[in-house]
Design a protein around this motif. Structure first.
Motif, short mmCIF file in Angstrom:
data_model
loop_
_atom_site.label_atom_id
_atom_site.label_comp_id
_atom_site.label_asym_id
_atom_site.label_seq_id
_atom_site.Cartn_x
_atom_site.Cartn_y
_atom_site.Cartn_z
N ASP A 141 0.83 -1.20 0.00
CA ASP A 141 0.00 0.00 0.00
C ASP A 141 0.86 1.25 0.00
O ASP A 141 2.01 1.23 0.45
CB ASP A 141 -0.91 -0.03 1.23
CG ASP A 141 -2.10 0.89 1.09
OD1 ASP A 141 -2.24 1.53 0.02
OD2 ASP A 141 -2.88 0.98 2.04
N GLU A 142 0.31 2.34 -0.52
CA GLU A 142 0.99 3.63 -0.49
C GLU A 142 -0.04 4.72 -0.21
O GLU A 142 -1.22 4.44 -0.03
CB GLU A 142 1.70 3.89 -1.83
CG GLU A 142 2.89 2.98 -2.10
CD GLU A 142 4.05 3.17 -1.14
OE1 GLU A 142 4.06 4.21 -0.43
OE2 GLU A 142 4.94 2.31 -1.11
N SER A 143 0.40 5.97 -0.20
CA SER A 143 -0.47 7.10 0.13
C SER A 143 -1.59 7.27 -0.89
O SER A 143 -1.37 7.13 -2.10
CB SER A 143 0.34 8.39 0.20
OG SER A 143 1.35 8.30 1.19
N LEU A 161 -2.73 3.14 -7.76
CA LEU A 161 -2.70 2.57 -6.41
C LEU A 161 -3.48 1.26 -6.35
O LEU A 161 -3.04 0.30 -5.71
CB LEU A 161 -3.27 3.57 -5.40
CG LEU A 161 -3.26 3.14 -3.93
CD1 LEU A 161 -1.85 2.79 -3.48
CD2 LEU A 161 -3.86 4.21 -3.05
N LYS A 165 -1.97 -2.32 -5.18
CA LYS A 165 -2.51 -3.01 -4.01
C LYS A 165 -2.96 -4.45 -4.30
O LYS A 165 -3.43 -5.14 -3.40
CB LYS A 165 -3.67 -2.20 -3.41
CG LYS A 165 -3.20 -0.93 -2.73
CD LYS A 165 -4.34 -0.02 -2.34
CE LYS A 165 -5.15 -0.55 -1.19
NZ LYS A 165 -6.14 0.43 -0.68
N GLU A 212 5.02 -0.23 -9.37
CA GLU A 212 5.57 0.81 -8.50
C GLU A 212 5.93 2.06 -9.29
O GLU A 212 5.66 3.18 -8.83
CB GLU A 212 6.80 0.27 -7.77
CG GLU A 212 6.46 -0.72 -6.66
CD GLU A 212 7.56 -0.79 -5.61
OE1 GLU A 212 8.73 -0.65 -5.99
OE2 GLU A 212 7.23 -1.00 -4.42
N TYR A 215 2.81 4.07 -10.17
CA TYR A 215 2.28 4.85 -9.04
C TYR A 215 3.15 6.07 -8.76
O TYR A 215 2.65 7.19 -8.64
CB TYR A 215 2.19 3.96 -7.79
CG TYR A 215 1.89 4.75 -6.54
CD1 TYR A 215 0.59 5.12 -6.23
CD2 TYR A 215 2.92 5.17 -5.69
CE1 TYR A 215 0.30 5.87 -5.09
CE2 TYR A 215 2.64 5.92 -4.55
CZ TYR A 215 1.34 6.27 -4.26
OH TYR A 215 1.08 7.02 -3.15
N TYR A 216 4.46 5.87 -8.64
CA TYR A 216 5.34 6.97 -8.25
C TYR A 216 5.53 7.99 -9.37
O TYR A 216 5.93 9.13 -9.11
CB TYR A 216 6.68 6.42 -7.77
CG TYR A 216 6.61 5.92 -6.35
CD1 TYR A 216 6.48 6.82 -5.29
CD2 TYR A 216 6.62 4.57 -6.07
CE1 TYR A 216 6.38 6.38 -3.98
CE2 TYR A 216 6.53 4.11 -4.76
CZ TYR A 216 6.40 5.02 -3.73
OH TYR A 216 6.29 4.57 -2.42
N LYS A 219 2.67 10.17 -8.57
CA LYS A 219 2.96 10.82 -7.29
C LYS A 219 4.00 11.92 -7.46
O LYS A 219 3.91 12.98 -6.81
CB LYS A 219 3.49 9.79 -6.29
CG LYS A 219 3.50 10.26 -4.84
CD LYS A 219 2.10 10.45 -4.31
CE LYS A 219 2.09 10.69 -2.80
NZ LYS A 219 2.76 11.93 -2.41
N SER A 279 13.49 0.39 -2.84
CA SER A 279 12.43 -0.55 -3.22
C SER A 279 12.59 -1.89 -2.53
O SER A 279 11.62 -2.49 -2.08
CB SER A 279 12.41 -0.74 -4.73
OG SER A 279 13.53 -1.51 -5.14
#
Length: 355
Positions: A141-143, A161, A165, A212, A215-216, A219, A279
């Motif tokens: 999970d992340e923000s 996200l 997940k 990943e 997502y980033y 972000k 990571s």
């Protein structure tokens, strides 16, 4: 004067010895096995069938664990609980989740009066029903999107996200106790139908790397816009922040992943941060395996009330550890560890509904 001091010390010694003898545990007193049904009823749900399936499990433990048959030194308070109306979890897991809690309400004498432990003082342990990944898999999970973040990036972040997940960091399997009974590292037992597909699907390094980075990447864009807004506010206040390196998590991960070969990207993924990487994604099998939950592990030919998985924390104790517990707790027996030590693990597979 010396006689007075000696007498005072002797009096304190006797008082302390007297206090230590005030509590005496009644380890030979016959106890009862008491089952309490605290399941949350749900409209339209087959409460009677599900309760009956859980009762089969409680009866099995009562009959097959010597600590509970015969019961001496405590009352065994067994609670069947859970929210049967939790549709979100049921839609993902299929089987209805619940728990069975075993508590040991031990007997003792205090100041000549017989008493019994209750609540937090009555040590206990719990088994989970139809929740196969509890304590075995940790979701990656992340923000989430925050109020004040750029609205145009809300959907892209939530999509990235949600994709991330679907991956879990999982405890490696330590050993198979018997067909359908697995011990995981960290001390967790899973009971299941060995004829069904496994609960996990392997994940390649490439799959988790792509998730990943996706997502980033979003972000990074959000953080960049938010930082520019902050700079504008600071400028109005005539505040000039110190120069900072403009490096995002995305940039660091991109650099780390660029060092992976095509062969490594196609290997099963695991996570270990011993080498200092942010990571921790590895292709050599070191650390915690990265997996997806496999929904095919459920037998949907069975009703949701069927017991398809049982899992629980497994913490046995050696003879020395049991003796140390008694010393640390003024003579109290560690009934939870005895319960674990005496559990016939190889036979637990009989509790799973297979047809």
């Amino acid at each position: 004067m010396k006689k007075g001091i000696i007498f005072a010390f002797f009096f304190l010694f006797l008082a302390k010895a007297s206090t230590a003898q005030e509590t005496r545990f009644l380890t030979d007193k016959q106890g009862e096995y008491i089952v309490k049904n605290q399941l949350n009823k749900c409209p339209g749900f087959d409460f009677a069938t599900y309760s009956g399936n859980l009762k089969v499990i409680t009866d099995w433990f009562h009959i097959n664990n010597p600590v509970l048959n015969p019961i001496k030194g405590f009352d065994a308070i067994v609670i069947m609980g859970g929210n049967l109306c939790d549709d979100d979890r049921h839609s993902f897991y299929y089987g209805v989740m619940s728990y069975i809690h075993f508590a040991f309400y031990y007997f003792y004498m205090q100041n000549g009066e017989m008493k019994q432990a209750t609540g937090w003082s009555a040590h206990g342990t719990e088994i989970n029903i139809n929740n196969p990944i509890h304590n075995i898999g940790q979701i990656m999970d992340e923000s989430e999107f925050k109020t004040g973040d750029p609205p145009a990036l809300k959907q892209p972040l939530e999509k990235a996200l949600a994709n991330l997940k679907q991956f879990y960091l999982t405890n490696p399997v330590e050993r198979e106790i018997s067909p359908g009974v697995i011990l995981f590292k960290g001390g967790y037992i899973l009971v299941f139908n060995p004829d069904r597909p496994w609960i996990w699907k392997p994940v390649t390094v490439r799959e988790i790397v792509d998730a990943e980075l996706a997502y980033y990447r979003v972000k990074k864009e959000i953080d960049s816009i938010n930082y520019q807004k902050t700079l504008e506010k600071w400028a109005k206040l005539n505040f000039k922040p110190p120069e900072m390196a403009n490096t995002s998590v995305y940039d660091v991960l991109k650099k780390e992943y660029s060092a992976l070969s095509s062969e490594e990207l196609n290997k099963p993924a695991s996570v270990s941060r011993d080498d200092g990487d942010i990571s921790g994604i590895r292709a050599d099998g070191v650390g915690m395996p990265v997996m997806r939950f496999n929904p095919d592990c459920w037998d949907r030919a069975l009703p949701p009330t069927a017991i398809q998985f049982i899992s629980f924390e497994y913490k046995p104790a050696s003879y020395e550890e049991l003796q140390q517990f008694i010393k640390r707790n003024d003579g109290l027996t560690d009934y939870v560890s005895l319960f674990m030590n005496k559990l016939p693990f190889k036979e637990l597979g009989a509790l799973i509904n297979k047809k």
